[in-house]
Design a protein around this motif. Structure first.
Motif, PDB file in Angstrom:
ATOM      1  N   VAL A 170       0.827  -1.216   0.000  1.00 52.44           N
ATOM      2  CA  VAL A 170       0.000   0.000   0.000  1.00 52.44           C
ATOM      3  C   VAL A 170       0.863   1.270   0.000  1.00 52.44           C
ATOM      4  CG1 VAL A 170      -1.976  -1.099   1.142  1.00 52.44           C
ATOM      5  CG2 VAL A 170      -0.199  -0.015   2.533  1.00 52.44           C
ATOM      6  N   TRP A 172       1.295   5.613   0.983  1.00 51.78           N
ATOM      7  CA  TRP A 172       1.239   6.363   2.230  1.00 51.78           C
ATOM      8  C   TRP A 172       0.054   7.293   2.334  1.00 51.78           C
ATOM      9  CZ3 TRP A 172       1.262  11.080   0.120  1.00 51.78           C
ATOM     10  CH2 TRP A 172       1.944  11.227  -1.095  1.00 51.78           C
ATOM     11  N   LYS A 196       2.408  -5.137   3.472  1.00 53.61           N
ATOM     12  CA  LYS A 196       3.526  -4.216   3.714  1.00 53.61           C
ATOM     13  C   LYS A 196       3.006  -2.784   3.692  1.00 53.61           C
ATOM     14  CE  LYS A 196       6.637  -2.168   1.023  1.00 53.61           C
ATOM     15  NZ  LYS A 196       6.743  -0.885   1.728  1.00 53.61           N
ATOM     16  N   GLU A 199       6.725   2.951   3.597  1.00 55.73           N
ATOM     17  CA  GLU A 199       7.779   3.399   4.514  1.00 55.73           C
ATOM     18  C   GLU A 199       7.610   4.851   4.955  1.00 55.73           C
ATOM     19  OE1 GLU A 199       7.911   2.274   1.430  1.00 55.73           O
ATOM     20  OE2 GLU A 199       9.829   2.678   0.447  1.00 55.73           O
ATOM     21  N   GLY A 233       9.170  -4.891  -0.320  1.00 56.64           N
ATOM     22  CA  GLY A 233       8.135  -4.980  -1.363  1.00 56.64           C
ATOM     23  C   GLY A 233       8.581  -5.860  -2.511  1.00 56.64           C
ATOM     24  N   PHE A 247      -1.703  -4.361  -5.315  1.00 55.95           N
ATOM     25  CA  PHE A 247      -0.798  -3.209  -5.170  1.00 55.95           C
ATOM     26  C   PHE A 247      -1.527  -1.901  -5.432  1.00 55.95           C
ATOM     27  CE2 PHE A 247       1.989  -0.142  -7.438  1.00 55.95           C
ATOM     28  CZ  PHE A 247       2.859   0.155  -6.395  1.00 55.95           C
ATOM     29  N   GLY A 249      -0.228   2.120  -5.814  1.00 63.11           N
ATOM     30  CA  GLY A 249       0.956   2.970  -5.817  1.00 63.11           C
ATOM     31  C   GLY A 249       1.168   3.557  -7.200  1.00 63.11           C
ATOM     32  N   SER A 250       2.406   3.845  -7.509  1.00 67.55           N
ATOM     33  CA  SER A 250       2.701   4.538  -8.764  1.00 67.55           C
ATOM     34  C   SER A 250       2.851   3.552  -9.936  1.00 67.55           C
ATOM     35  CB  SER A 250       4.001   5.328  -8.602  1.00 67.55           C
ATOM     36  OG  SER A 250       5.051   4.442  -8.302  1.00 67.55           O
ATOM     37  N   LEU A 272      -3.206   2.327  -9.821  1.00 63.51           N
ATOM     38  CA  LEU A 272      -2.049   3.197 -10.040  1.00 63.51           C
ATOM     39  C   LEU A 272      -2.453   4.673 -10.096  1.00 63.51           C
ATOM     40  CD1 LEU A 272      -0.338   0.844 -12.655  1.00 63.51           C
ATOM     41  CD2 LEU A 272      -0.050   0.876 -10.176  1.00 63.51           C
ATOM     42  N   GLY A 273      -1.711   5.437 -10.838  1.00 66.54           N
ATOM     43  CA  GLY A 273      -1.899   6.882 -10.793  1.00 66.54           C
ATOM     44  C   GLY A 273      -3.018   7.380 -11.682  1.00 66.54           C
ATOM     45  N   CYS A 305      -5.050   9.721  -5.688  1.00 69.50           N
ATOM     46  CA  CYS A 305      -4.946   9.153  -7.033  1.00 69.50           C
ATOM     47  C   CYS A 305      -6.049   9.669  -7.943  1.00 69.50           C
ATOM     48  CB  CYS A 305      -4.987   7.641  -6.952  1.00 69.50           C
ATOM     49  SG  CYS A 305      -6.409   7.051  -6.029  1.00 69.50           S
ATOM     50  N   GLU A 402       1.444  12.883 -13.941  1.00 73.86           N
ATOM     51  CA  GLU A 402       0.881  12.921 -12.587  1.00 73.86           C
ATOM     52  C   GLU A 402       1.862  13.663 -11.674  1.00 73.86           C
ATOM     53  OE1 GLU A 402       0.698   9.384 -10.056  1.00 73.86           O
ATOM     54  OE2 GLU A 402      -1.367   9.916  -9.567  1.00 73.86           O
TER      55      GLU A 402
HETATM   56  P1  NAD Z   1       5.041   4.100  -4.753  1.00 67.95           P
HETATM   57  O1  NAD Z   1       4.689   3.336  -5.965  1.00 67.95           O
HETATM   58  O2  NAD Z   1       6.335   4.777  -4.678  1.00 67.95           O
HETATM   59  O3  NAD Z   1       4.967   3.165  -3.450  1.00 67.95           O
HETATM   60  C1  NAD Z   1       3.816   2.406  -3.145  1.00 67.95           C
HETATM   61  C2  NAD Z   1       4.216   1.185  -2.353  1.00 67.95           C
HETATM   62  O4  NAD Z   1       5.030   0.361  -3.185  1.00 67.95           O
HETATM   63  C3  NAD Z   1       5.033   1.495  -1.102  1.00 67.95           C
HETATM   64  O5  NAD Z   1       4.625   0.621  -0.073  1.00 67.95           O
HETATM   65  C4  NAD Z   1       6.456   1.167  -1.532  1.00 67.95           C
HETATM   66  O6  NAD Z   1       7.263   0.761  -0.472  1.00 67.95           O
HETATM   67  C5  NAD Z   1       6.212   0.000  -2.475  1.00 67.95           C
HETATM   68  N1  NAD Z   1       7.286  -0.233  -3.443  1.00 67.95           N
HETATM   69  C6  NAD Z   1       8.185   0.650  -3.938  1.00 67.95           C
HETATM   70  N2  NAD Z   1       9.048   0.018  -4.781  1.00 67.95           N
HETATM   71  C7  NAD Z   1       8.678  -1.276  -4.814  1.00 67.95           C
HETATM   72  C8  NAD Z   1       9.154  -2.416  -5.522  1.00 67.95           C
HETATM   73  N3  NAD Z   1      10.188  -2.354  -6.360  1.00 67.95           N
HETATM   74  N4  NAD Z   1       8.519  -3.594  -5.336  1.00 67.95           N
HETATM   75  C9  NAD Z   1       7.456  -3.689  -4.516  1.00 67.95           C
HETATM   76  N5  NAD Z   1       6.964  -2.655  -3.816  1.00 67.95           N
HETATM   77  C10 NAD Z   1       7.559  -1.445  -3.970  1.00 67.95           C
HETATM   78  O7  NAD Z   1       3.820   5.107  -4.586  1.00 67.95           O
HETATM   79  P2  NAD Z   1       3.625   6.207  -3.476  1.00 67.95           P
HETATM   80  O8  NAD Z   1       4.527   7.340  -3.796  1.00 67.95           O
HETATM   81  O9  NAD Z   1       3.671   5.586  -2.131  1.00 67.95           O
HETATM   82  O10 NAD Z   1       2.098   6.630  -3.767  1.00 67.95           O
HETATM   83  C11 NAD Z   1       1.773   7.514  -4.758  1.00 67.95           C
HETATM   84  C12 NAD Z   1       1.256   6.794  -5.993  1.00 67.95           C
HETATM   85  O11 NAD Z   1       0.197   5.916  -5.646  1.00 67.95           O
HETATM   86  C13 NAD Z   1       0.660   7.760  -6.986  1.00 67.95           C
HETATM   87  O12 NAD Z   1       1.060   7.417  -8.277  1.00 67.95           O
HETATM   88  C14 NAD Z   1      -0.838   7.566  -6.836  1.00 67.95           C
HETATM   89  O13 NAD Z   1      -1.611   7.924  -7.921  1.00 67.95           O
HETATM   90  C15 NAD Z   1      -0.920   6.122  -6.496  1.00 67.95           C
HETATM   91  N6  NAD Z   1      -2.161   5.810  -5.797  1.00 67.95           N
HETATM   92  C16 NAD Z   1      -3.135   5.151  -6.488  1.00 67.95           C
HETATM   93  C17 NAD Z   1      -4.340   4.868  -5.879  1.00 67.95           C
HETATM   94  C18 NAD Z   1      -5.427   4.142  -6.630  1.00 67.95           C
HETATM   95  O14 NAD Z   1      -6.320   3.615  -6.007  1.00 67.95           O
HETATM   96  N7  NAD Z   1      -5.372   4.066  -7.936  1.00 67.95           N
HETATM   97  C19 NAD Z   1      -4.565   5.241  -4.564  1.00 67.95           C
HETATM   98  C20 NAD Z   1      -3.544   5.910  -3.883  1.00 67.95           C
HETATM   99  C21 NAD Z   1      -2.343   6.177  -4.528  1.00 67.95           C
END
Ligand code: NAD
Length: 502
Positions: A170, A172, A196, A199, A233, A247, A249-250, A272-273, A305, A402
């Motif tokens: 997830v 942050w 997880k 961080e 992760g 997952f 994240g980005s 994702l984003g 997001c 984004e």
């Molecule tokens: P991030 O992708 O940097 O990190 C997200 C998670 O992935 C963290 O827990 C991080 O530790 C983990 N991670 C990083 N590298 C990894 C790897 N190589 N393998 C496995 N896990 C890894 O994203 P962020 O900066 O924490 O969050 C912002 C992003 O999340 C933005 O792009 C946003 O749009 C997206 N987001 C999407 C939604 C949605 O529902 N679509 C919701 C919230 C945030």
């Protein structure tokens, strides 16, 4: 800022002073990776250290999750799983003020919005998915090709089984909501989970782990890990004992996860984003749209997001709308997350602040204008004042990348086809909204926006029942609602030979 609101409660202070470990099976343990320092993004002061999981800790957590899946949790029926989930939701509800306070200290967002994330998102998601635990069912039918020559009478039943051990990763922003979004459907389906935290805001995970045990989940059902993405992760994404990664994240990290998941071809869902459009036609009520559009973009300082970061304003109302949104942006009150007067939190980190400021510079360098009056922040904390860009076009980076910060890019339109070409021209397709009193136009445009969710006279209508997810590079699959349950289930077809067809 009012200084008397800046002190965390005694309970929060006690929580921060206690150890922040991993939960693996029944055991709270220190991770074997280097611990992570957690800061308060409003004040740039240290909050605490959390233990971090090495690849060996990931192995242990996966083993614990597998044992619970093959054992006590796996043997529970839907009613028993639902009871655990409802107890968990009630416990989380009762602890919501403390959970929200810790979340506010951890990710810097105003306390009131953190409380909404805990109560309206996390608690209600767990209650909603608890309901699904007793409603998972297959179907039965008589297949048309019975035997080689159709001479057999066959009955087929489909059984919906848990997909197995789920690895949840997830981000942050809104961590309590993100965790519930993984945990709810996974537990309803009968899966076990290794989660997880991010961080940059790991602390709320501890409540989830404590309350799952208190709610009666057998040890191993929910395992909590903290750790760096590239270490913990990545070990999860590549782990042969994990059946599915969920997952959020980005997009760049999403791609890395897909690549790592290829080893055992584990299932992957990705949220994702986005670069979501807000489309405003001339007949929209600007008194309603302006505050809603400002909120759609600047909520959580743009770190959402589904944020509506591209505003397409019909040329006839462009100037009036920009003026009102600019005023709404300038009226936002930056400050400490615990101060009730605060409406604008900081960005999560120094790095994110520098990234957002870089985008603001790039917008100016590419010829866009800042239409409002952002006040530079001089105090501590990673604050960036909201910016409303005009005179922009889709080729600019601020219009198609984004940013994940409080930056709104406004563009004019006059023709509907040109508008939709621009709306659909980014790599993202997550959310969006259309603002008009003309229902035919609203539906026509909503249907042509290529995204997983579109609001008409509302932006981001999030609710446990409403499917949410991305088209194109905004993700794979859907979360929320019945569709959010499917990725945690697999279907088995069992066919019974009833003998020769009568
Ligand atoms: P991030 O992708 O940097 O990190 C997200 C998670 O992935 C963290 O827990 C991080 O530790 C983990 N991670 C990083 N590298 C990894 C790897 N190589 N393998 C496995 N896990 C890894 O994203 P962020 O900066 O924490 O969050 C912002 C992003 O999340 C933005 O792009 C946003 O749009 C997206 N987001 C999407 C939604 C949605 O529902 N679509 C919701 C919230 C945030």
């Amino acid at each position: 800022m009012k200084s008397d609101y800046l002190h965390p409660s005694e309970e929060a202070v006690r929580f921060l002073a206690a150890p922040h470990r991993l939960l693996i099976g029944a055991h709270w343990c220190e991770g074997r990776a280097a611990p992570i320092a957690v800061d308060n993004p409003c004040r740039e002061t240290p909050l605490c250290m959390v233990s971090a999981a090495s690849a060996e800790d990931v192995d242990d957590a996966v083993r614990a999750a597998r044992a619970a899946l093959d054992g006590s949790w796996g043997r529970m029926n839907g009613r028993e799983r639902a009871a655990v989930m409802v107890r968990f939701a009630d416990l989380l509800d009762s602890r919501a003020p403390l959970v929200a306070e810790i979340m506010a200290l951890d990710n810097g967002q105003p306390l009131a919005s953190c409380l909404m994330v805990v109560r309206l998102l996390a608690v209600e998601l767990m209650r909603y998915y608890a309901g699904w635990a007793t409603k998972i069912a297959g179907e039965s039918f008589s297949p048309s090709l019975g035997g080689a020559r159709g001479e057999l009478d066959i009955m087929t039943a489909t059984v919906r089984e848990p997909i197995g051990v789920v690895g949840a990763i997830v981000p942050w922003n809104a961590p309590a909501g993100m965790m519930a979004l993984k945990l709810g459907p996974a537990l309803a389906a009968g899966c076990t989970v290794v989660l997880k935290t991010a961080e940059l805001a790991p602390l709320t995970g501890q409540f989830f782990a404590e309350l799952m045990l208190e709610a009666g989940a057998p040890p191993g059902t929910f395992n909590l890990l903290h750790g760096l993405g590239e270490e913990t992760g990545a070990a999860m994404a590549a782990h042969p004992g994990i059946d599915k990664i969920s997952f959020t994240g980005s997009a760049p990290v999403g791609r890395r996860i897909v690549a790592a998941a290829m080893g055992n071809l584990k299932k992957v869902t990705l949220e994702l984003g986005g670069k979501s459009p807000v489309v405003v036609f001339p007949d929209a009520d600007l008194d309603v749209v302006a505050p809603a559009a400002a909120m759609a973009c600047f909520v959580a300082s743009g770190q959402a997001c589904m944020a509506g970061t591209r505003l397409f304003a019909h040329e006839s109302i462009h100037d009036a709308l920009v003026e009102r949104i600019g005023r709404a942006a300038d009226a936002m009150v930056p400050g400490d997350a615990l101060d009730p007067a605060t409406t604008l939190g900081p960005l999560i980190s120094v790095r994110q602040k520098a990234r957002v400021e870089g985008y603001i510079e790039s917008g100016l360098a590419e010829g866009a204008h800042i239409a409002n009056a952002p006040r530079p922040w001089t105090g501590p904390g990673h604050f960036v004042a909201p910016v409303v860009f005009t005179e922009a076009h889709m080729a600019m980076r601020i219009a198609h990348e984004e940013i994940f910060g409080p930056v709104l890019t406004v563009m004019r339109f006059s023709d509907e086809d040109d508008l939709l070409r621009a709306v659909n021209s980014t790599e993202f397709g997550l959310s969006g909204s259309v603002w008009t009193q003309d229902i035919q136009r609203a539906l026509r445009v909503a249907r042509r926006i290529d995204s997983g969710q579109v609001g008409i006279n509302i932006h981001a209508a999030v609710s446990p029942e409403t499917p949410f997810g991305g088209n194109r590079q905004s993700g794979w699959g859907r979360e929320f609602g019945r569709e959010g349950l499917d990725p945690y289930l697999k279907t088995k077809a069992i066919s019974i030979n009833l003998g020769p067809r009568p």
